[in-house]
Design an enzyme around this catalytic site. Structure first.
Site, PDB file in Angstrom:
ATOM      1  CB  THR A 185      -0.887   0.044   1.253  1.00  0.00           C
ATOM      2  OG1 THR A 185      -0.041   0.057   2.398  1.00  0.00           O
ATOM      3  CG2 THR A 185      -1.799  -1.161   1.335  1.00  0.00           C
ATOM      4  CD  GLU A 330      -5.031  -2.288   2.623  1.00  0.00           C
ATOM      5  OE1 GLU A 330      -5.443  -1.744   1.569  1.00  0.00           O
ATOM      6  OE2 GLU A 330      -4.404  -1.667   3.491  1.00  0.00           O
ATOM      7  CE  LYS A 439     -16.766  14.056  14.906  1.00  0.00           C
ATOM      8  NZ  LYS A 439     -16.474  13.241  16.066  1.00  0.00           N
ATOM      9  CD1 TRP A 444     -17.321  13.945  11.660  1.00  0.00           C
ATOM     10  CD2 TRP A 444     -18.049  11.967  10.877  1.00  0.00           C
ATOM     11  NE1 TRP A 444     -16.659  12.961  12.340  1.00  0.00           N
ATOM     12  CE2 TRP A 444     -17.080  11.742  11.885  1.00  0.00           C
ATOM     13  CE3 TRP A 444     -18.627  10.887  10.242  1.00  0.00           C
ATOM     14  CZ2 TRP A 444     -16.696  10.462  12.270  1.00  0.00           C
ATOM     15  CZ3 TRP A 444     -18.248   9.619  10.625  1.00  0.00           C
ATOM     16  CH2 TRP A 444     -17.299   9.400  11.623  1.00  0.00           C
TER      17      TRP A 444
HETATM   18  P1  ADP Z   1      -5.867   1.667  -4.500  1.00  0.00           P
HETATM   19  O1  ADP Z   1      -4.423   1.336  -4.438  1.00  0.00           O
HETATM   20  O2  ADP Z   1      -6.735   0.710  -5.195  1.00  0.00           O
HETATM   21  O3  ADP Z   1      -6.164   3.090  -4.872  1.00  0.00           O
HETATM   22  P2  ADP Z   1      -5.497   2.214  -1.916  1.00  0.00           P
HETATM   23  O4  ADP Z   1      -5.408   1.112  -0.960  1.00  0.00           O
HETATM   24  O5  ADP Z   1      -4.302   3.007  -2.300  1.00  0.00           O
HETATM   25  O6  ADP Z   1      -6.206   1.530  -3.100  1.00  0.00           O
HETATM   26  O7  ADP Z   1      -6.589   3.258  -1.526  1.00  0.00           O
HETATM   27  C1  ADP Z   1      -7.863   2.854  -1.241  1.00  0.00           C
HETATM   28  C2  ADP Z   1      -8.641   4.038  -0.806  1.00  0.00           C
HETATM   29  O8  ADP Z   1      -8.916   4.899  -1.913  1.00  0.00           O
HETATM   30  C3  ADP Z   1     -10.010   3.677  -0.284  1.00  0.00           C
HETATM   31  O9  ADP Z   1      -9.954   3.223   1.025  1.00  0.00           O
HETATM   32  C4  ADP Z   1     -10.728   4.995  -0.442  1.00  0.00           C
HETATM   33  O10 ADP Z   1     -10.405   5.895   0.581  1.00  0.00           O
HETATM   34  C5  ADP Z   1     -10.162   5.549  -1.717  1.00  0.00           C
HETATM   35  N1  ADP Z   1     -11.061   5.252  -2.822  1.00  0.00           N
HETATM   36  C6  ADP Z   1     -10.985   4.262  -3.715  1.00  0.00           C
HETATM   37  N2  ADP Z   1     -11.989   4.332  -4.604  1.00  0.00           N
HETATM   38  C7  ADP Z   1     -12.748   5.397  -4.257  1.00  0.00           C
HETATM   39  C8  ADP Z   1     -13.939   6.013  -4.776  1.00  0.00           C
HETATM   40  N3  ADP Z   1     -14.541   5.563  -5.863  1.00  0.00           N
HETATM   41  N4  ADP Z   1     -14.423   7.095  -4.132  1.00  0.00           N
HETATM   42  C9  ADP Z   1     -13.811   7.587  -3.042  1.00  0.00           C
HETATM   43  N5  ADP Z   1     -12.691   7.074  -2.513  1.00  0.00           N
HETATM   44  C10 ADP Z   1     -12.153   5.991  -3.112  1.00  0.00           C
END
Ligand code: ADP
Length: 541
Positions: A185, A330, A439, A444
């Site tokens: 990640t 994940e 907040k 929120w």
């Molecule tokens: P990836 O590598 O697939 O981008 P990451 O683990 O780096 O995944 O990040 C995942 C995070 O990205 C999610 O927990 C969320 O916060 C954000 N995310 C992914 N898709 C969306 C979406 N369509 N809208 C808003 N946030 C998103």
């Protein structure tokens, strides 16, 4: 009584063997540094995969050893995925946009034995190699004439490595629960954490990504994965396309280049593409400025961060359906998908506009719930929002070599770090990352929703909302904008634009303009950086 069906392992090898036998004649087209339009077939690809497997076999590695890649989306990267996983090794995809120190950390943490790299990343590797003593060889994914000059030891040329190797190979039997791929990640805080996918989780996720309400990938498709293969396995496209027999079009290092993307779509007949919101801005800007169209393109899957409504509506003008998806490293990554575009004729324009900004329903295989601060489950009423948790067969149970790591804080549920609401039909709306929540007076504010509305203003190229300290409300939202082109838009104009679109008390107290938005290695707005940049900011009295 047990069922009487075969206990047959779900493996990447079975994907490869199916694709070669059934879809051998289908094409894979790639942009690489040594060829602007390389094309061959799945049969050609898997022949070379066996050559590479023979070469790897001669390196004397043990089962589950890690082979890293630092590469764009192209056919050699595809070959490395399959040769390593089907040989029983683990393909560790590294995001080249990480800081060099993070790359050193993950190569050493993963104990990578060999690193396959695109020539573009040669300068980076020369810098990090001395700090990675465990790596036995660096394989540059190119031909002999394009090899970099170097004094570094153990550097090999990909085409020389596979040349003269036999194109038959006796694939080992693999237990479906064995690891096949590793992806770290991005790690906005602390060191990156490794997510270790299994053959089984990958095959199940592959089925799920192909379902009609998810990415809907079939043999009739020509798929352009813009999302990088170093970013959660290009959301599974390199597995789904061979299963379906879809033609693949791989953009190499041109994934952010509007003219190349348009040319690939039109010349190769691309029907479906997938990527994070920022890549679409480049394509759409190119189409806007040239008047070009993308008539074969039917749908784009957009995820990784919230997709602004304005992007979806601009795609509408080209007859392209936007599928908004949500997931994370994940989760392999797919969790939810919004396929409401297929039902748009059932709704009036306003209802449809409201429906499409959420991230859709969980795909079968992923269970979701939201909980409050006391871990109490919240109702699916579209109003209550809380910590979003998930579970399922392609969701991480713990991180690689981080024993005691708390992937699970709530029983067997994985804590996503997102805040969301869920409506009665299971449509998930992501409000924020937990750490980005604003907040105001104890209530929120959804920064994602405010950003989404602000991006709808024609003078706004990119928008981000962060919380800043406020003497009365604790925190209030500050809108940070990168302007579109030369024109101007004042803070009061922007606030008036938002009025009526979001709750009045969500309207940011002020607007600040910057030249360029800071992005993470996966193209997301770096809120932490923005908070640092505006650390001393105070709202006008
Ligand atoms: P990836 O590598 O697939 O981008 P990451 O683990 O780096 O995944 O990040 C995942 C995070 O990205 C999610 O927990 C969320 O916060 C954000 N995310 C992914 N898709 C969306 C979406 N369509 N809208 C808003 N946030 C998103």
């Amino acid at each position: 009584m047990q069922g009487l069906m075969m206990d047959f392992p779900l493996t990447i090898t079975s994907i490869m063997e199916h694709a070669e036998r059934v879809h051998g004649a289908q094409e894979i087209v790639s942009v690489t540094r040594d060829n602007p339009r390389h094309r061959y077939t799945y049969a050609d690809a898997f022949g070379r995969v066996r050559q590479l497997a023979n070469a790897m076999n001669a390196w004397g590695m043990a089962s589950s050893d890690r082979i890293a890649t630092l590469a764009w989306n192209d056919y050699r990267h595809f070959e490395t995925y399959y040769a390593s996983a089907c040989s029983g090794y683990v393909c560790h995809t590294i995001n080249p946009r990480l800081f060099p120190e993070q790359i050193v950390y993950i190569i050493n943490h993963a104990e990578d034995q060999f690193v396959f790299l695109d020539p573009d990343f040669w300068p980076l590797i020369e810098q990090v190699a001395p700090q990675c003593p465990g790596v036995k060889g660096w394989v540059v994914m190119t031909t002999a004439e394009h090899m970099p000059e170097t004094t570094l030891a153990n550097v090999h040329c990909y085409e020389d490595v596979i040349a003269n190797q036999p194109d038959s190979f006796d694939w080992p039997a693999i237990d479906e629960n064995e690891a096949c791929a590793l992806c770290y990640t991005s790690g906005t805080t602390g060191n990156p954490k490794g997510v270790l996918y299994s053959h089984r989780s990958t095959v199940l996720h592959t089925y799920a990504t192909m379902m009609p309400d998810s990415m809907n990938i079939s043999s009739a498709d020509v798929v352009l994965p813009i999302v990088p293969m170093f970013h959660v396995n290009a959301w599974g496209n390199p597995y789904a396309c061979p299963v379906a027999g879809a033609k693949m079009v791989m953009p190499g290092n041109k994934m952010g280049d509007g003219p190349t993307l348009a040319a690939l779509i039109n010349e190769e007949g691309v029907t479906m593409s997938a990527g994070v919101p920022t890549v679409w801005l480049n394509l759409l800007a190119h189409l806007r400025s040239t008047g070009e169209r993308v008539d074969t393109l039917q749908r784009v899957v957009v995820g990784g961060s919230a997709c602004p409504l304005s992007v979806m509506e601009e795609f509408d003008t080209y007859g392209v359906d936007t599928r908004h998806a949500w997931g994370m490293t994940e989760m392999s990554p797919l969790g939810t998908s919004n396929s409401s575009g297929a039902r748009r004729h059932q709704y009036d324009a306003e209802t449809f506009a409201n429906m499409r900004t959420n991230v859709g329903q969980p795909i079968f295989g992923v269970e979701v719930k939201i909980t409050d601060d006391d871990n109490k489950e919240l109702p699916w009423d579209g109003v209550a929002f809380g910590a979003l948790k998930v579970r399922g067969p392609w969701i991480c149970s713990s991180y690689f070599k981080l024993d005691g790591s708390s992937a699970h804080e709530d029983g067997d549920w994985f804590e996503t770090g997102d805040v969301a609401s869920i409506d009665s039909r299971g449509n998930v709306s992501i409000t924020d990352r937990t750490k980005d929540v604003i907040k105001s007076g104890g209530e929120w504010i959804s920064s994602i929703e405010v950003e989404n509305c602000a991006t709808g203003h024609p003078m706004v190229a990119e928008a981000a909302v962060i919380g800043r300290i406020h003497p009365k409300w604790g925190e209030r939202p500050l809108l940070i904008v990168v302007k579109n082109g030369e024109g101007d838009v004042s803070p009061s104009e922007l606030k008036a634009f938002l009025d009526g679109k979001i709750a009045k008390w969500w309207i940011p107290d002020d607007v600040q303009y910057i030249e360029e938005m800071p992005h993470t290695a996966t193209g997301k707005i770096q809120k932490m950086k923005l908070r640092e940049m505006f650390n001393d900011y105070q709202f006008p009295a």
